[in-house]
Design a protein around this motif. Sequence first.
Motif, PDB file in Angstrom:
ATOM      1  N   TYR A 285     -22.643  14.384   9.269  1.00  0.00           N
ATOM      2  CA  TYR A 285     -21.433  13.757   9.808  1.00  0.00           C
ATOM      3  C   TYR A 285     -21.831  12.561  10.673  1.00  0.00           C
ATOM      4  CZ  TYR A 285     -17.028  13.306  12.446  1.00  0.00           C
ATOM      5  OH  TYR A 285     -15.868  12.833  13.041  1.00  0.00           O
ATOM      6  N   PRO A 286     -21.913  11.373  10.099  1.00  0.00           N
ATOM      7  CA  PRO A 286     -22.398  10.215  10.850  1.00  0.00           C
ATOM      8  C   PRO A 286     -21.451   9.740  11.945  1.00  0.00           C
ATOM      9  CG  PRO A 286     -21.560   9.535   8.715  1.00  0.00           C
ATOM     10  CD  PRO A 286     -21.558  11.026   8.706  1.00  0.00           C
ATOM     11  N   ASP A 287     -20.187  10.177  11.912  1.00  0.00           N
ATOM     12  CA  ASP A 287     -19.217   9.741  12.916  1.00  0.00           C
ATOM     13  C   ASP A 287     -19.212  10.639  14.150  1.00  0.00           C
ATOM     14  OD1 ASP A 287     -18.195   7.589  11.285  1.00  0.00           O
ATOM     15  OD2 ASP A 287     -17.270   9.134  10.049  1.00  0.00           O
ATOM     16  N   SER A 288     -20.082  11.610  14.192  1.00  0.00           N
ATOM     17  CA  SER A 288     -20.161  12.499  15.341  1.00  0.00           C
ATOM     18  C   SER A 288     -20.669  11.758  16.577  1.00  0.00           C
ATOM     19  CB  SER A 288     -21.100  13.676  15.040  1.00  0.00           C
ATOM     20  OG  SER A 288     -21.340  14.428  16.207  1.00  0.00           O
ATOM     21  N   PRO A 289     -20.106  12.043  17.754  1.00  0.00           N
ATOM     22  CA  PRO A 289     -20.658  11.456  18.981  1.00  0.00           C
ATOM     23  C   PRO A 289     -22.054  11.966  19.293  1.00  0.00           C
ATOM     24  CG  PRO A 289     -18.966  13.088  19.497  1.00  0.00           C
ATOM     25  CD  PRO A 289     -18.913  12.867  18.012  1.00  0.00           C
ATOM     26  N   ARG A 290     -22.474  13.027  18.623  1.00  0.00           N
ATOM     27  CA  ARG A 290     -23.791  13.614  18.854  1.00  0.00           C
ATOM     28  C   ARG A 290     -24.823  13.134  17.830  1.00  0.00           C
ATOM     29  NH1 ARG A 290     -22.570  19.926  18.940  1.00  0.00           N
ATOM     30  NH2 ARG A 290     -24.800  20.009  19.502  1.00  0.00           N
TER      31      ARG A 290
END
Length: 317
Positions: A285-290
């Motif tokens: 999930y590249p859009d994760s803040p992590r």
Amino acid sequence: MATPYRIGTPGTPWGDKERADWLASTEVQRSYTADVLDKLTALHDRFEVREYGALSGPSKAWPRDRYPLFSVRTKGWSAAKPSVLVTGGVHGYETSGVQGALQFLHTLPDRFVERFNLLVCPCVSPWGYETIQRWNAFAVDPNRSFADGSSEESKALIELVASMEVERWLVHVDLHETTDADKLEFRPAKFARDGLALDAAGAYFVSAIPDGFYVVGDSLNPQPSFQAAVIDAVKRVTHIAPPDEAGNIIGSPIVQEGVINYPVKELGLCASVAAAAYCTTTEVYPDSPRASDQICNDAQVAAITGALDFLLNEGIT
């Protein structure tokens, strides 16, 4: 209530005009040559880098050599070694699938070269990569067309795999992402293209996008210990996606931490192309803040190396 997709009439499948309108709405946003082909140059000393096809494109204005398709294989291919397939960029917009495959090749440990025949196709859908699209230029999803080779991308890969002198593929790792664009763009586009009705709430049946890494196994050949080894390897790099309140990831029940199963052959998924004894489809999930681009690439590499180390550790060859 969902806003109707920008192309087509709700409830009516697309025809040639709508597909042409959709194609006209796409644009090149990055370079396949710079991001992929140039990175293959440094691999020639260690690997065999071969063109296995090229996309013909939707018009004569698209020269056939614009999107050549390349595979990278270990030298000294031997029938005595187990064979491994790694694919990336089946959905071109899923960046870390492409860049993770390339990073794996550039950092490949000798222990894998010595023990396995490795065939890597880092960017199966180069037009989709450049335009950051899930579909190909004909509005066909390559990752739903491996049952019949109904996209150029899938047909070329099917023919490549069939041409290899392999009695049995041991492993196939197919590298993917699940992104916010799945919910915001690609699912609405699919509903419009196929003339599908929305749910009772006027939505696109989109589950929450999972925050983290997960894998998709084959429901007919799940190999839970193998999938667990992939998840354990990735845990050292990034976080694993938790299930939602219903115990699901993207609408499918988890069967163990970070793992769901699909009937990969029935759905025409790339993971079925080699009929490998062990197959997995990765999702980050590249859009994760992590997460970051590099973390996503590292997770893809960890998934491949975790899969291969599992086989070596278990003596499966």
